[in-house]
Write a protein that holds these residues in place. Sequence first.
Motif, PDB file in Angstrom:
ATOM      1  N   TRP A  86       1.784  14.576  -8.873  1.00 12.51           N
ATOM      2  CA  TRP A  86       2.743  15.679  -8.908  1.00 12.51           C
ATOM      3  C   TRP A  86       2.949  16.003 -10.280  1.00 12.51           C
ATOM      4  O   TRP A  86       3.093  17.202 -10.735  1.00 12.51           O
ATOM      5  CB  TRP A  86       3.691  15.491  -8.121  1.00 12.51           C
ATOM      6  N   ILE A  87       3.310  14.998 -11.081  1.00 10.94           N
ATOM      7  CA  ILE A  87       3.663  15.430 -12.430  1.00 10.94           C
ATOM      8  C   ILE A  87       2.563  15.743 -13.277  1.00 10.94           C
ATOM      9  O   ILE A  87       2.798  16.994 -13.917  1.00 10.94           O
ATOM     10  CB  ILE A  87       4.263  13.892 -13.095  1.00 10.94           C
ATOM     11  N   ILE A  88       1.318  15.365 -13.144  1.00 11.05           N
ATOM     12  CA  ILE A  88       0.495  15.819 -13.838  1.00 11.05           C
ATOM     13  C   ILE A  88       0.068  17.304 -13.577  1.00 11.05           C
ATOM     14  O   ILE A  88      -0.071  18.247 -14.237  1.00 11.05           O
ATOM     15  CB  ILE A  88      -1.237  15.163 -13.458  1.00 11.05           C
ATOM     16  N   SER A  89      -0.038  17.661 -12.316  1.00 10.40           N
ATOM     17  CA  SER A  89      -0.186  18.985 -11.754  1.00 10.40           C
ATOM     18  C   SER A  89       0.828  19.973 -12.272  1.00 10.40           C
ATOM     19  O   SER A  89       0.682  21.161 -12.613  1.00 10.40           O
ATOM     20  CB  SER A  89      -0.237  19.058 -10.172  1.00 10.40           C
TER      21      SER A  89
ATOM     22  N   SER B 149       5.664  16.165   1.269  1.00 10.63           N
ATOM     23  CA  SER B 149       5.989  14.495   1.333  1.00 10.63           C
ATOM     24  C   SER B 149       5.574  14.052   2.650  1.00 10.63           C
ATOM     25  O   SER B 149       5.213  12.757   2.721  1.00 10.63           O
ATOM     26  CB  SER B 149       7.575  14.388   1.247  1.00 10.63           C
ATOM     27  N   ILE B 150       5.647  14.579   3.508  1.00  3.13           N
ATOM     28  CA  ILE B 150       5.086  14.363   5.069  1.00  3.13           C
ATOM     29  C   ILE B 150       3.727  13.888   4.970  1.00  3.13           C
ATOM     30  O   ILE B 150       3.079  12.916   5.634  1.00  3.13           O
ATOM     31  CB  ILE B 150       5.519  14.987   6.083  1.00  3.13           C
ATOM     32  N   SER B 151       2.892  14.799   4.326  1.00  4.19           N
ATOM     33  CA  SER B 151       1.437  14.498   4.212  1.00  4.19           C
ATOM     34  C   SER B 151       1.166  13.368   3.459  1.00  4.19           C
ATOM     35  O   SER B 151       0.229  12.504   3.861  1.00  4.19           O
ATOM     36  CB  SER B 151       0.881  15.740   3.647  1.00  4.19           C
ATOM     37  N   ALA B 152       1.952  13.057   2.377  1.00  7.78           N
ATOM     38  CA  ALA B 152       1.818  12.028   1.478  1.00  7.78           C
ATOM     39  C   ALA B 152       2.159  10.893   2.189  1.00  7.78           C
ATOM     40  O   ALA B 152       1.618   9.600   2.181  1.00  7.78           O
ATOM     41  CB  ALA B 152       2.750  11.918   0.045  1.00  7.78           C
ATOM     42  N   LEU B 153       3.327  10.861   3.260  1.00  9.62           N
ATOM     43  CA  LEU B 153       3.422   9.539   3.995  1.00  9.62           C
ATOM     44  C   LEU B 153       2.322   9.296   4.975  1.00  9.62           C
ATOM     45  O   LEU B 153       2.213   8.003   5.316  1.00  9.62           O
ATOM     46  CB  LEU B 153       4.830  10.057   4.673  1.00  9.62           C
ATOM     47  N   ASP B 154       1.787  10.376   5.571  1.00  9.61           N
ATOM     48  CA  ASP B 154       0.762  10.060   6.539  1.00  9.61           C
ATOM     49  C   ASP B 154      -0.480   9.387   5.817  1.00  9.61           C
ATOM     50  O   ASP B 154      -0.838   8.424   6.409  1.00  9.61           O
ATOM     51  CB  ASP B 154       0.213  11.313   6.992  1.00  9.61           C
TER      52      ASP B 154
ATOM     53  N   PRO C  20       0.843  -1.296  -0.124  1.00 12.62           N
ATOM     54  CA  PRO C  20      -0.167  -0.014   0.122  1.00 12.62           C
ATOM     55  C   PRO C  20       0.900   1.276   0.184  1.00 12.62           C
ATOM     56  O   PRO C  20       0.489   2.327  -0.529  1.00 12.62           O
ATOM     57  CB  PRO C  20      -0.723  -0.160   1.455  1.00 12.62           C
ATOM     58  N   LEU C  21       1.801   1.260   0.618  1.00 15.56           N
ATOM     59  CA  LEU C  21       2.834   2.353   0.774  1.00 15.56           C
ATOM     60  C   LEU C  21       3.464   2.690  -0.650  1.00 15.56           C
ATOM     61  O   LEU C  21       3.342   4.001  -1.265  1.00 15.56           O
ATOM     62  CB  LEU C  21       3.684   2.431   1.702  1.00 15.56           C
ATOM     63  N   LEU C  22       3.940   1.709  -1.322  1.00 16.84           N
ATOM     64  CA  LEU C  22       4.453   1.793  -2.836  1.00 16.84           C
ATOM     65  C   LEU C  22       3.228   2.324  -3.757  1.00 16.84           C
ATOM     66  O   LEU C  22       3.688   3.279  -4.481  1.00 16.84           O
ATOM     67  CB  LEU C  22       4.792   0.479  -3.159  1.00 16.84           C
TER      68      LEU C  22
ATOM     69  N   PHE D 181       3.308   6.061  -5.464  1.00 14.42           N
ATOM     70  CA  PHE D 181       3.159   6.200  -6.988  1.00 14.42           C
ATOM     71  C   PHE D 181       2.059   7.276  -7.384  1.00 14.42           C
ATOM     72  O   PHE D 181       1.994   7.931  -8.115  1.00 14.42           O
ATOM     73  CB  PHE D 181       2.925   4.818  -7.581  1.00 14.42           C
ATOM     74  N   GLN D 182       0.877   6.947  -6.576  1.00 16.63           N
ATOM     75  CA  GLN D 182       0.016   7.804  -7.032  1.00 16.63           C
ATOM     76  C   GLN D 182       0.194   9.357  -6.900  1.00 16.63           C
ATOM     77  O   GLN D 182      -0.303  10.140  -7.558  1.00 16.63           O
ATOM     78  CB  GLN D 182      -1.321   7.349  -6.116  1.00 16.63           C
ATOM     79  N   PHE D 183       0.913   9.587  -5.514  1.00 16.02           N
ATOM     80  CA  PHE D 183       1.151  10.814  -5.533  1.00 16.02           C
ATOM     81  C   PHE D 183       2.467  11.621  -6.291  1.00 16.02           C
ATOM     82  O   PHE D 183       2.270  12.658  -6.642  1.00 16.02           O
ATOM     83  CB  PHE D 183       1.676  11.191  -4.107  1.00 16.02           C
TER      84      PHE D 183
END
Length: 123
Positions: free
Chosen positions: A46-49, A77-82, A34-36, A40-42
């Motif tokens: 980021w690339i799209i935005s 990045s910390i928010s994404a890790l959360d 799930p973390l991977l 990947f989703q984030f």
Amino acid sequence: AYLPYMAGWIFFSLVLTTYNKFLFGDQEYHFPCPLLMTSFQFLLEWIISYVLSTTWSDLFGGEPVQKMTWEQFLSISISALDIGMGNMSLARVSLSFYTMMKASSTVFVLGFALFFRLETLSC
């Protein structure tokens, strides 16, 4: 005036949580990483935005994205890790317990903000 926004937030939060439980839970698909997947989703978001904000900067506000500091990037990045850790926890706990913890987290954030005097009560 706020009720439709709150109802929309609750609805989409429940839909996303149910989808994640279906994807990462033990009884359904049981996706092993799930973390991977969240990382990947984030990265894809980021690339799209970034592409959208540099291509149509007047519509999507490209200047703030291009001038992002490392501190802002670290915060994101910390928010994404959360969120990734939350998705990992869905594989171990029930959906009702996860929803209850998610709903009560705002009370703890407010409590700690008051305790550390980051916020003050205004009555």
